[in-house]
Design a protein around this motif. Sequence first.
Motif, mmCIF file in Angstrom:
data_model
loop_
_atom_site.group_PDB
_atom_site.id
_atom_site.type_symbol
_atom_site.label_atom_id
_atom_site.label_comp_id
_atom_site.label_asym_id
_atom_site.label_seq_id
_atom_site.Cartn_x
_atom_site.Cartn_y
_atom_site.Cartn_z
ATOM 1 N N GLU A 6 -0.538 14.881 -3.544
ATOM 2 C CA GLU A 6 -0.501 16.243 -3.002
ATOM 3 C C GLU A 6 -0.127 17.258 -4.074
ATOM 4 N N GLU A 7 0.812 16.909 -4.959
ATOM 5 C CA GLU A 7 1.214 17.806 -6.034
ATOM 6 C C GLU A 7 0.077 17.999 -7.032
ATOM 7 N N ILE A 8 -0.626 16.928 -7.335
ATOM 8 C CA ILE A 8 -1.772 17.024 -8.250
ATOM 9 C C ILE A 8 -2.837 17.930 -7.653
ATOM 10 N N LYS A 9 -3.147 17.731 -6.374
ATOM 11 C CA LYS A 9 -4.147 18.561 -5.702
ATOM 12 C C LYS A 9 -3.737 20.036 -5.716
ATOM 13 N N ALA A 10 -2.473 20.315 -5.419
ATOM 14 C CA ALA A 10 -1.983 21.697 -5.410
ATOM 15 C C ALA A 10 -2.051 22.305 -6.806
ATOM 16 N N ARG A 14 -4.322 25.542 -8.027
ATOM 17 C CA ARG A 14 -3.744 26.698 -8.733
ATOM 18 C C ARG A 14 -4.504 26.966 -10.030
ATOM 19 N N GLU A 15 -4.812 25.899 -10.772
ATOM 20 C CA GLU A 15 -5.558 26.048 -12.026
ATOM 21 C C GLU A 15 -6.915 26.683 -11.776
ATOM 22 N N LYS A 16 -7.605 26.238 -10.737
ATOM 23 C CA LYS A 16 -8.928 26.799 -10.413
ATOM 24 C C LYS A 16 -8.806 28.263 -10.005
ATOM 25 N N TYR A 66 -15.031 25.776 -15.351
ATOM 26 C CA TYR A 66 -14.478 24.431 -15.446
ATOM 27 C C TYR A 66 -13.223 24.432 -16.295
ATOM 28 N N THR A 67 -12.219 23.701 -15.853
ATOM 29 C CA THR A 67 -11.012 23.538 -16.658
ATOM 30 C C THR A 67 -11.368 22.706 -17.888
#
Length: 93
Positions: A6-10, A14-16, A66-67
């Motif tokens: 969940e933290e990775i997804k969040a 945010r990065e996107k 894209y990141t």
Amino acid sequence: MAETAEEIKARKEREKDELYALDISGVEWHGAPGTEEHEERVEIAYLPGGAVAMRSSLDPDTVLRYTEAEWRAFVLGARDGEFDLEPAGPEAE
């Protein structure tokens, strides 16, 4: 301590969001060597933090971003043949 799923997804969301909030109106677009600006081609622009924007020369208002990690994964996959087109139908033979 490792991030949870969940933290990775969040974090990725945010990065996107940050990436799409960037003003890229003044970026320099690059096409493949040997192509002309009036030709149909994919163009990329380098963004801060190693990110990349990509668009079609035929639809310059639609821009994908894209990141650095996403772009690196794409480039490595392309180099490895992951996205090679397979012949389709008799006209491709």
